[in-house]
Motif scaffolding. Structure first.
Motif, mmCIF file in Angstrom:
data_model
loop_
_atom_site.group_PDB
_atom_site.id
_atom_site.type_symbol
_atom_site.label_atom_id
_atom_site.label_comp_id
_atom_site.label_asym_id
_atom_site.label_seq_id
_atom_site.Cartn_x
_atom_site.Cartn_y
_atom_site.Cartn_z
ATOM 1 N N ALA A 76 0.839 -1.195 0.000
ATOM 2 C CA ALA A 76 0.000 0.000 0.000
ATOM 3 C C ALA A 76 0.879 1.252 0.000
ATOM 4 O O ALA A 76 2.018 1.235 0.479
ATOM 5 N N HIS A 105 -4.275 -2.259 -3.522
ATOM 6 C CA HIS A 105 -5.188 -3.154 -4.235
ATOM 7 C C HIS A 105 -6.347 -3.536 -3.332
ATOM 8 O O HIS A 105 -7.508 -3.492 -3.741
ATOM 9 N N GLY A 106 -6.046 -3.921 -2.100
ATOM 10 C CA GLY A 106 -7.094 -4.201 -1.125
ATOM 11 C C GLY A 106 -7.175 -5.636 -0.656
ATOM 12 O O GLY A 106 -7.866 -5.927 0.324
ATOM 13 N N ASP A 107 -6.482 -6.557 -1.331
ATOM 14 C CA ASP A 107 -6.563 -7.958 -0.924
ATOM 15 C C ASP A 107 -5.903 -8.143 0.432
ATOM 16 O O ASP A 107 -4.827 -7.633 0.711
ATOM 17 N N LEU A 150 -6.652 -6.923 3.296
ATOM 18 C CA LEU A 150 -6.802 -5.855 4.278
ATOM 19 C C LEU A 150 -8.102 -6.046 5.061
ATOM 20 O O LEU A 150 -9.188 -5.801 4.552
ATOM 21 N N LEU A 207 -12.975 -4.069 3.858
ATOM 22 C CA LEU A 207 -12.182 -2.883 3.558
ATOM 23 C C LEU A 207 -12.678 -1.663 4.337
ATOM 24 O O LEU A 207 -11.886 -0.811 4.742
ATOM 25 N N THR A 231 -10.370 0.225 7.081
ATOM 26 C CA THR A 231 -10.104 1.652 6.932
ATOM 27 C C THR A 231 -10.502 2.424 8.175
ATOM 28 O O THR A 231 -9.784 3.329 8.627
ATOM 29 N N TYR A 255 -9.004 7.298 0.737
ATOM 30 C CA TYR A 255 -8.626 5.887 0.704
ATOM 31 C C TYR A 255 -9.195 5.288 -0.584
ATOM 32 O O TYR A 255 -10.412 5.327 -0.798
ATOM 33 N N TYR A 267 -9.313 1.889 -3.176
ATOM 34 C CA TYR A 267 -9.046 0.457 -3.287
ATOM 35 C C TYR A 267 -9.648 -0.123 -4.571
ATOM 36 O O TYR A 267 -10.626 0.405 -5.114
ATOM 37 N N HIS A 307 -9.918 -4.499 -6.000
ATOM 38 C CA HIS A 307 -10.091 -5.853 -5.472
ATOM 39 C C HIS A 307 -11.541 -6.324 -5.356
ATOM 40 O O HIS A 307 -11.854 -7.421 -5.802
ATOM 41 N N ARG A 308 -12.435 -5.525 -4.798
ATOM 42 C CA ARG A 308 -13.785 -6.013 -4.515
ATOM 43 C C ARG A 308 -14.729 -5.975 -5.724
ATOM 44 O O ARG A 308 -15.816 -6.555 -5.687
ATOM 45 N N ILE A 317 -14.107 2.349 -3.376
ATOM 46 C CA ILE A 317 -13.759 1.082 -4.036
ATOM 47 C C ILE A 317 -14.196 1.258 -5.473
ATOM 48 O O ILE A 317 -15.367 1.579 -5.747
#
Length: 254
Positions: A106, A120-122, A124, A186, A190, A203, A205, A207-208, A224
């Protein structure tokens, strides 16, 4: 003043996506549309459905996309690439051949006077033990060296088959829809992170594969940013305002 653009999750080359060539061309047309308006482009991971670099070989294909990001960097546009959970195994090719700036973690950075936290967010906030075990295995240097001994014919087949199987377990190959503020990992991650990092403005992201734009405090905003499989969404920041937009060819102005 030029803009910052952020996109994520194209999963180029996925065997679960029926419109692969059209999808790549649409992504390239978007990058071509913004190239004179962009100061920097941030790619938040999983732009490829499976990417693995060997010492003397890289996956074939993706020439339109790789050529376009090379054109952007040749023009002086910064292109930042964040590895995701499908493209962990990058060892220098995109930096050396395409001029991208690679991020394996990150990033907290100042952009035009605003503080961004991008990932990316994976992993987290995700408590899934199976996912954590697989992630540790994928990041393990010994496992990576062992995988590198396989011929690309078999290792690429394995990686793309694994990725296809993972996607097709879901309805229509799409991610689970928004689960609510209390159940989205996420969001929970956060909120906890904000307690020790109160100065972050945005923030962002991937990924989702969902679109989410949420104010978490008077200062902090979380996004996101969808994907480039079905939604074709992106974030644009002009130095004053930030927008979550959808790319419609011939219509997008930002």
């Amino acid at each position: 003043m030029k803009n910052i653009y952020i996109i994520s999750d194209a999963h180029l080359g996925s065997w679960a996506i029926p419109h692969q060539r059209m999808q790549e061309r649409r992504l390239v047309r978007f990058l071509d549309d913004i190239k004179h308006k962009a100061y920097a482009v941030y790619l938040l991971g999983d732009m490829f459905d499976f990417w693995y670099e060997w010492k003397y070989a890289v996956p074939k294909g993706y020439t339109r996309f790789l050529g376009k990001i090379s054109e952007l960097t040749d023009m002086g546009v910064e292109v930042h690439y964040f590895t995701g959970n499908h493209d962990i195994w990058m060892y220098g090719y995109l930096e050396e051949e395409c001029g991208v700036i690679m991020h394996h973690q990150a990033l907290t950075t100042d952009i035009m006077g605003k503080t961004f936290f991008m990932a990316h967010g994976d992993g987290l906030g995700d408590p899934d033990r199976k996912f954590k075990f697989i992630s540790r295995m994928f990041h393990n240097k010994v496992c990576q060296r062992l995988f590198s001994t396989l011929h690309p014919r078999w290792s690429m087949w394995f990686g793309l088959t694994w990725a296809k199987h993972s996607r097709m377990k879901r309805a229509d190959g799409k991610e689970e829809p928004y689960k609510g503020e209390d159940r989205e990992f996420l969001i929970q991650y956060t909120k906890e992170y904000m307690k020790t990092h109160p100065d972050i403005d945005y923030y962002i992201y991937g990924h989702r594969h969902i679109e989410l734009d949420m104010m978490l405090s008077r200062k902090s905003r979380m996004m996101i940013i969808g994907d480039w499989i079905w939604q074709f969404t992106y974030v644009v920041f002009d130095g004053e305002h930030i927008f979550l937009e959808q790319y419609v060819e011939g219509e997008s102005q930002l």
